[in-house]
Design an enzyme around this catalytic site. Structure first.
Site, mmCIF file in Angstrom:
data_model
loop_
_atom_site.group_PDB
_atom_site.id
_atom_site.type_symbol
_atom_site.label_atom_id
_atom_site.label_comp_id
_atom_site.label_asym_id
_atom_site.label_seq_id
_atom_site.Cartn_x
_atom_site.Cartn_y
_atom_site.Cartn_z
ATOM 1 N N CYS A 1 1.597 -6.199 8.809
ATOM 2 C CA CYS A 1 2.222 -5.567 7.065
ATOM 3 C C CYS A 1 1.534 -3.405 7.764
ATOM 4 O O CYS A 1 0.686 -3.977 8.210
ATOM 5 C CB CYS A 1 1.664 -5.818 5.709
ATOM 6 S SG CYS A 1 1.558 -4.522 4.652
ATOM 7 N N CYS B 1 -1.308 -3.146 5.150
ATOM 8 C CA CYS B 1 -2.568 -3.496 4.700
ATOM 9 C C CYS B 1 -3.848 -2.784 5.354
ATOM 10 O O CYS B 1 -3.580 -2.157 6.548
ATOM 11 C CB CYS B 1 -2.925 -5.090 5.442
ATOM 12 S SG CYS B 1 -1.792 -5.823 4.345
ATOM 13 N N GLN C 1 6.306 4.819 -4.813
ATOM 14 C CA GLN C 1 6.861 5.317 -4.072
ATOM 15 C C GLN C 1 6.774 7.349 -4.996
ATOM 16 O O GLN C 1 6.541 6.536 -6.503
ATOM 17 C CB GLN C 1 8.612 4.988 -3.564
ATOM 18 C CG GLN C 1 7.835 4.631 -2.350
ATOM 19 C CD GLN C 1 9.606 4.388 -1.728
ATOM 20 O OE1 GLN C 1 10.051 5.298 -0.978
ATOM 21 N NE2 GLN C 1 10.447 3.390 -1.539
ATOM 22 N N HIS D 1 -2.722 -7.888 0.058
ATOM 23 C CA HIS D 1 -1.290 -7.976 0.546
ATOM 24 C C HIS D 1 -0.189 -8.989 -0.173
ATOM 25 O O HIS D 1 0.856 -9.061 -1.300
ATOM 26 C CB HIS D 1 -0.337 -8.930 1.848
ATOM 27 C CG HIS D 1 0.314 -8.857 2.760
ATOM 28 N ND1 HIS D 1 0.957 -7.931 2.482
ATOM 29 C CD2 HIS D 1 1.264 -9.690 2.667
ATOM 30 C CE1 HIS D 1 2.385 -7.997 3.068
ATOM 31 N NE2 HIS D 1 2.321 -8.926 3.134
ATOM 32 N N HIS E 1 3.391 -2.334 -3.785
ATOM 33 C CA HIS E 1 3.081 -0.639 -3.971
ATOM 34 C C HIS E 1 4.569 0.305 -4.524
ATOM 35 O O HIS E 1 5.145 -0.295 -4.969
ATOM 36 C CB HIS E 1 3.383 -0.154 -2.613
ATOM 37 C CG HIS E 1 4.894 -0.503 -1.671
ATOM 38 N ND1 HIS E 1 5.137 -1.577 -1.445
ATOM 39 C CD2 HIS E 1 5.434 0.446 -1.718
ATOM 40 C CE1 HIS E 1 6.697 -1.376 -0.977
ATOM 41 N NE2 HIS E 1 6.661 0.056 -0.891
ATOM 42 N N ASN F 1 10.412 0.334 -6.788
ATOM 43 C CA ASN F 1 10.783 -0.830 -6.514
ATOM 44 C C ASN F 1 9.947 -2.108 -5.792
ATOM 45 O O ASN F 1 9.249 -3.156 -4.794
ATOM 46 C CB ASN F 1 12.164 -0.349 -5.105
ATOM 47 C CG ASN F 1 12.288 0.292 -5.260
ATOM 48 O OD1 ASN F 1 13.476 0.912 -6.245
ATOM 49 N ND2 ASN F 1 13.437 1.434 -4.117
ATOM 50 N N HIS G 1 4.038 -5.812 0.268
ATOM 51 C CA HIS G 1 3.218 -5.787 -0.231
ATOM 52 C C HIS G 1 2.964 -4.584 -1.293
ATOM 53 O O HIS G 1 3.941 -3.382 -1.847
ATOM 54 C CB HIS G 1 2.311 -4.338 1.196
ATOM 55 C CG HIS G 1 0.355 -4.391 0.408
ATOM 56 N ND1 HIS G 1 0.195 -4.770 1.593
ATOM 57 C CD2 HIS G 1 0.091 -3.831 0.010
ATOM 58 C CE1 HIS G 1 -1.474 -4.252 1.010
ATOM 59 N NE2 HIS G 1 -0.996 -3.543 -0.110
ATOM 60 N N SER H 1 11.506 -3.444 0.956
ATOM 61 C CA SER H 1 11.685 -4.183 2.370
ATOM 62 C C SER H 1 10.268 -4.641 2.297
ATOM 63 O O SER H 1 9.808 -5.026 3.527
ATOM 64 C CB SER H 1 11.572 -3.118 3.564
ATOM 65 O OG SER H 1 11.667 -1.877 2.840
HETATM 66 O O1 LIG Z 1 11.715 3.733 0.573
HETATM 67 P P1 LIG Z 1 12.571 2.445 0.979
HETATM 68 O O2 LIG Z 1 11.343 1.534 0.140
HETATM 69 O O3 LIG Z 1 12.271 1.896 1.954
HETATM 70 O O4 LIG Z 1 13.581 2.511 -0.023
HETATM 71 C C1 LIG Z 1 14.351 1.915 -1.338
HETATM 72 O O5 LIG Z 1 14.113 2.752 -2.168
HETATM 73 C C2 LIG Z 1 14.789 3.770 -2.371
HETATM 74 C C3 LIG Z 1 14.658 4.579 -3.641
HETATM 75 O O6 LIG Z 1 15.106 4.221 -3.895
HETATM 76 C C4 LIG Z 1 16.430 3.483 -2.017
HETATM 77 O O7 LIG Z 1 17.021 4.716 -1.208
HETATM 78 C C5 LIG Z 1 16.005 2.295 -0.634
HETATM 79 O O8 LIG Z 1 18.083 2.054 -0.428
HETATM 80 C C6 LIG Z 1 15.628 1.805 -0.841
HETATM 81 O O9 LIG Z 1 15.763 0.815 0.132
#
Ligand SMILES: O=P(O)(O)O[C@H]1O[C@H](CO)[C@@H](O)[C@H](O)[C@H]1O
Ligand SMILES: O=P(O)(O)O[C@H]1O[C@H](CO)[C@@H](O)[C@H](O)[C@H]1O
Lengths: 389, 389
Positions: free
Chosen positions: B52, B55, B206, B124, B204, B191, B202, B199
């Site tokens: 990961c 981690c 943004q 994780h 988190h 997300n 873990h 994806s």
């Molecule tokens: O940045 P990540 O987690 O790889 O990506 C994810 O969030 C982003 C922001 O909402 C999107 O644009 C991506 O399509 C989604 O897969």
């Protein structure tokens, strides 16, 4: 031209049809993907499926039986999002302070209407990509017939509707009478593929007809009308089609009647916009020749999509045109076009997610529309599946 | 009260935060679902995963090594959607007729900024639903620190930012210096789950910080400011929180500082809105006590979500607050709140697709927000997973 720079830098582009902006991050497509994989396409469906509620002759969930239809078949959705009749609703009368706030912050409007399902073919295992223009033509004719039969008596396109109806072969299974109460808007749309919420692979679209003008076409209509006011009666999509034809870099394909582009403001990775080249306000204005050209254009988009990643390409698509009940001005501002919103980004199994940032802040895309158009331009010709065997 | 009728009839509701409408079809949830199934939650992740990139101690894609951090860890996204520096862009100068059209229809703006990734925990295999308020508090503190350090020098909340920074323990791994060029907006979002494009399991979030104010917060700010102008300086979300508290039917949970409701205008099936009860304009205005209350509220939402269908509930969430560079009026109109947009509709594997009609016409939902709130009210208490073993 300094616009080449846009291949390398982050920027946002303006969508004049909606007034929205889209964040474009061309360098971002290089990041590795470890997330959800879409199910790969299994091309082994039977031509007829006895358990499918859309196949000819089969029984549907609520007991009705489909006729042994030949190409298209229309019926009222057994699980419609809106209904023709329901109890009348008026927000409760407001008096106290709380009720004043409720009138402001808890606003609701009743919505009635009718939802149709329309099959594209009697065959369970084809899609628009597999169908020749001559097979798609009955779909266009059925769309036109339904649109025509729902136009209000005083509609600016009523004369064209009557003419169109006279030039289209009648439905061999008989016509559904339009609802007795005049409705305001008709949205024709297709959800194709499991990734776009489609729950039955039998090729079909939906037609939701409502007593209100939904937000998205309302926004577009307002933007189109505003452009006309601000630019001496010019049409936004006429100007746009002319500009894109001259530039070429976002053009995917065209024939005499229609232009297919990856619009400057595309949100979805391989989004395309199909634009009528002359001022067609609604389906009923298409000539017989143009209906054929439209069928050809729709098939062309679907086939190029499938060829791109050699899969059955998922998308949602839909037609925007004049409302079925509208003023002279609204009809005049309308310009017939069709949107295709496909989610796949990099391969048959890796899609673009429009999620956190997109929902909370602004849509974001990873490849430029110019890159998308270039790839779709190269995907013409025979459907890949037909070359395999 | 005639509003009970809305449980039975199709209607649309108005979202005063964005100006959008949502079509509500309460009877529609009865239709059978034969479409895509989401992958069920596999609760067998290790507490530490050597592969990961989030981690503690592990190496990331571009070679950097994570510190042996204890709870949160912040770094600049290795695949940022926007960058701090890039070539300057100005649209090419316009002269001929085609160039005039281009200035109108091919509008672009450069966007710079910085994107962070922020882990919620060194473990994780946990999510916010598994974490006690005391474990979520460091996340709130880190959000506050980052927001504070990005506020412009002349920001109306600058004094509060300095005070907040003084009251929060410093990051043991040191602070990242804010970008040298002042940015305009900071979007904190998460997300969660593969269904929402995440994806890496873990835990988190943004943080994307940009030189422009994105569309969605811009729209909200305009609506909030307009409400104040039209209603004698009242705040929309203050009025709304008061109204919902009095009515109760859409309230999910509350503590002294925060109210959690399924908003009247919810689009996603179990969408919730978390609203500050007093006029907090940005994270830096939360008192120490309120940061704890906020941590409790976030954990409460996440846990109720997981309990609802006994799964790790996917969602996208995000905070809306005052821009990091803004006028006195913009700061004044801002009202701290957090959105949760979860896709699941009926079970751990059946989601709502916002697709064809939703993209082309108007969002449509199948259960009322009142029904959603009632179910979420009943999902309190211990996390279901902890009761299984
Ligand atoms: O940045 P990540 O987690 O790889 O990506 C994810 O969030 C982003 C922001 O909402 C999107 O644009 C991506 O399509 C989604 O897969
Ligand atoms: O009517 P269907 O095909 O069952 O349902 C699909 O399309 C509808 C209209 O876009 C959406 O509301 C549903 O979420 C989706 O699953």
């Amino acid at each position: 031209m300094s616009d080449k720079l846009l291949d390398d830098i982050s920027h946002r582009r303006y969508n004049p049809l909606t007034g929205d902006w889209i964040l474009v991050s061309p360098h971002r497509s290089k990041r590795p993907w470890q997330g959800q994989q879409e199910a790969p396409f299994r091309g082994d469906l039977p031509g007829y499926d006895p358990t499918c509620y859309l196949c000819p002759g089969n029984q549907r969930a609520q007991g009705d039986q489909n006729p042994p239809y030949q190409n298209t078949f229309v019926f009222v959705n057994d699980y419609s999002a809106v209904k023709e009749t329901q109890q009348d609703y008026a927000p409760s009368s407001r008096s106290s302070d709380g009720e004043d706030l409720a009138a402001r912050l808890l606003q609701a409007q009743p919505v009635t209407g009718r939802c149709y399902v329309l099959t594209f073919s009697a065959k369970h295992n084809v899609t628009l990509a597999d169908m020749a223009p001559a097979d798609i033509l009955p779909v266009i004719q059925t769309w036109t017939r339904i649109y025509a039969s729902h136009l209000s008596a005083s509609h600016p396109l009523r004369p064209q509707a009557d003419k169109a109806l006279a030039s289209i072969p009648p439905n061999p299974d008989g016509e559904l009478a339009p609802p007795p109460r005049q409705l305001r808007y008709m949205q024709i749309f297709e959800n194709k593929g499991a990734a776009m919420g489609c729950s039955n692979p039998h090729p079909h679209c939906q037609i939701w007809t409502t007593s209100v003008l939904p937000d998205e076409p309302a926004r577009e209509l307002a933007q189109l009308a505003r452009y006309r006011r601000e630019h001496g009666g010019q049409h936004l999509l006429e100007d746009y089609a002319r500009l894109e034809t001259a530039r070429g870099e976002r053009v995917v394909w065209q024939n005499d009647g229609f232009l297919v582009v990856c619009p400057w403001w595309a949100t979805w990775p391989f989004e395309v916009l199909l634009i009528a080249k002359r001022h067609v306000r609604g389906l009923v204005e298409l000539t017989e020749e143009e209906r054929k050209q439209f069928a050809e254009a729709v098939g062309e988009v679907a086939r190029r999509y499938d060829n791109l990643f050699e899969t059955s390409f998922p998308y949602s698509s839909g037609i925007h045109q004049a409302p079925i009940d509208c003023t002279e001005e609204e009809a005049e501002a309308s310009w017939f076009h069709m949107h295709f919103y496909p989610p796949l980004l990099r391969s048959a199994t890796v899609r673009k997610f429009l999620v956190g940032y997109e929902l909370l802040a602004e849509p974001q895309r990873d490849i430029t529309p110019e890159q998308a158009a270039e790839r779709l331009r190269k995907c013409g010709g025979e459907l890949y599946r037909n070359l395999l065997s």
